[in-house]
Design an enzyme around this catalytic site. Sequence first.
Site, PDB file in Angstrom:
ATOM      1  N   SER A 295       0.835  -1.201   0.000  1.00 49.08           N
ATOM      2  CA  SER A 295       0.000   0.000   0.000  1.00 49.08           C
ATOM      3  C   SER A 295       0.862   1.240   0.000  1.00 49.08           C
ATOM      4  O   SER A 295       1.971   1.239   0.543  1.00 49.08           O
ATOM      5  CB  SER A 295      -0.903   0.015   1.237  1.00 49.08           C
ATOM      6  OG  SER A 295      -1.552   1.256   1.349  1.00 49.08           O
TER       7      SER A 295
ATOM      8  N   TYR B 203      -1.846   0.170  10.359  1.00 49.75           N
ATOM      9  CA  TYR B 203      -1.937  -0.464   9.039  1.00 49.75           C
ATOM     10  C   TYR B 203      -0.715  -0.117   8.192  1.00 49.75           C
ATOM     11  O   TYR B 203      -0.073  -0.987   7.599  1.00 49.75           O
ATOM     12  CB  TYR B 203      -3.225   0.021   8.369  1.00 49.75           C
ATOM     13  CG  TYR B 203      -3.404  -0.357   6.923  1.00 49.75           C
ATOM     14  CD1 TYR B 203      -3.828  -1.629   6.569  1.00 49.75           C
ATOM     15  CD2 TYR B 203      -3.176   0.572   5.905  1.00 49.75           C
ATOM     16  CE1 TYR B 203      -4.016  -1.969   5.228  1.00 49.75           C
ATOM     17  CE2 TYR B 203      -3.364   0.243   4.573  1.00 49.75           C
ATOM     18  CZ  TYR B 203      -3.788  -1.026   4.231  1.00 49.75           C
ATOM     19  OH  TYR B 203      -3.973  -1.361   2.919  1.00 49.75           O
TER      20      TYR B 203
END
Lengths: 443, 246
Positions: free
Chosen positions: B138, B151
């Site tokens: 990501s 995250y």
Amino acid sequence: MTSVSGWGRFPVVDSEVLRPRSFGAVDAAVVAGSVARGNGRAYGDAAIGAARTIAMTGFDRIRSFDPATGRIRLEAGVLLSDLIDTFGPQGFLPFVVPGTRFVSVGGAIAADVHGKNHHGEGGFGRYVDSILLRTGAGETIEVSREQNSDAFFATVGGMGLTGVILDAAMRLRRVETGWIRERVVSASDLDAAMRALEAGNSATYSVAWIDCAARGRDLGRSLIYLGEHARADELAERADRFPVGKKPGLTVPVDLPSMTLNRYSIRAFNELYYRMGARRAGADHVVSLYPYFFPLDSINEWNRIYGRRGFLQHQCVIPEAGAREVLGEILERVAKRGDASFLAVLKKLGYGDGLLSFPQPGYTLALDFPVKGDILNFLEEIDRIVVAAGGRLYLAKDARQSRATFEAGYPALSRFKAIRRSLDPACNIRSKLSQRLFDEVKP
Amino acid sequence: MTSRKSVLVLGGSSDIGRAAARAFAKAGYDVALAGRDVAALEPDAADLRARYNIEASTRTFDVLDTASFDGFVAGLPALPDVVISIVGLLGVQQDAESDLAHATTIMRSNYEGPALILGLFAEKFLARGSGTIVGVSSVAGDRGRASNYVYGSAKAGFSAFLSGLRARTSRGGVHVVTVKPGFVRTRMTEGLKLIGPLTVEAPVVGDAILNAVEKKIDVIYVSGKWRLVMFIIKTLPEALFKKLKF
């Protein structure tokens, strides 16, 4: 709550939007005032739930496909564009496609969409064999011409109001190529246009683009596009059997100011379009299915052309007897106003299949109008002409017709209501459109 | 039996997983979809068979159950040509700040599990002398942000793992692709405010993964705009960065 609108961006209303991922989640999503929504290409308020809108595009799986027969079973959220891109190169296309390929199968059934072949081959529903329907009463039932046939004919063209269409079995058309052999006929006025469409009755596909700015002697001048599926031996050697469906290359970046569309720009565009088309008239030539069937799909978000306040499409069908006078009257009034669409579409329709299917034998005329000024009053005047002629308006395009206009145009309504009541006694399935046009329960 | 290439998609029921599976199947690969709920994967496998006339199968895989990994790999009927890990969990940052169990699940789902399983495949691929490993990481791993650093840090670890793995395996005929999708309209991002011009649909990511595998690209930002955005974000001085709210 989310602001939701149809493709015409009028009206914009609040509705809760849910995106279920399983049929079980669809069950849980159906509460009082829900309706399913496909890809949002219905122009008005048909795919907006009275309270809750159930977005179905996540259901995009093909369940089975038989290349020997073209029979396919698929989830309701599959887009026609996906079907064409996947099965076109394998030699199969949908029997019926509307003017945009970005509609879902569920939406195409619910609106019983018609294409340029309705005069000969009927609507989308004619090629649907069965439908898995989640009713407002909470049952999941299979409906077909043989099984629950009342529910089947209420669901085809029923605007999602018999329940949520979960999946469907249908037939695809076998084609040799993805190309269309097209012939353009130019017609100098409405009489010539109607004669050309009549003569094109034996063509698989036919449609007329009318210059709706033309008046007087030129009233109704148009280009008629006739089409047949091209055979492999009709392709130039270099052409692929199946053309590539390009992603839309152009995007309308912002809402255009409403002054962009005025009687001068519209007249100039129509003049140019007519002349360029007339030059191509006569000989056959082969074109890709994409520009032939979906001329507007090449421009992303073309609905922004009509500005922030959106636009209304008025699509009526007029029975054949007396159609010439009625269409002439409508076109005369539209031309006088000067702010109607760049192009109007005229075509012949045959019999519809569903109880609320729009098509009936006659001529259908589709016109776009930006939302401004006294347009609502003007369209009511046009509606009165349509009703007096025994015509009706297309629900998938409608955002504003009155109950009286609707009731006059759809005599099978009471039968539809009775079937709907049997499937959904509490009337849980409700859209903004059904509230506006025929629900008896209060909002 | 078949000479077709094959791909294994870990996290096959996610939106990006389904899109990647379709892109590879369309290109003629046989596909195995792996995920926790194998029954839920079956309609997707049927979809691929009906559309593309390839072989599609399903397998049970739980990224948190690392003890099962050896058995999972050993139980495959054949070693795939390509393995893609799309597994991940966005979680809820605010909860993760005080709930250790939640923070642990986010870290393990985005780093520990994906890194360990891909590491196992790397050994098998090196032994064979060929294979492609794709890790979907990501842009959130490029720099820790106040709003999602639990995250983001796990994705940063995963990105670093992939980068090191690539450096080690490239001479052994094994290619490693790192995918940084940016905003994608999926179930994971439903309800989040996404910036329209920086957001893509899942099929765009699926096609980009296929392209990176076939063209042997190392790191892809699915939308080129993200490379620029993250370059700017990465180069902001810390003194300024910590004052920004995002």
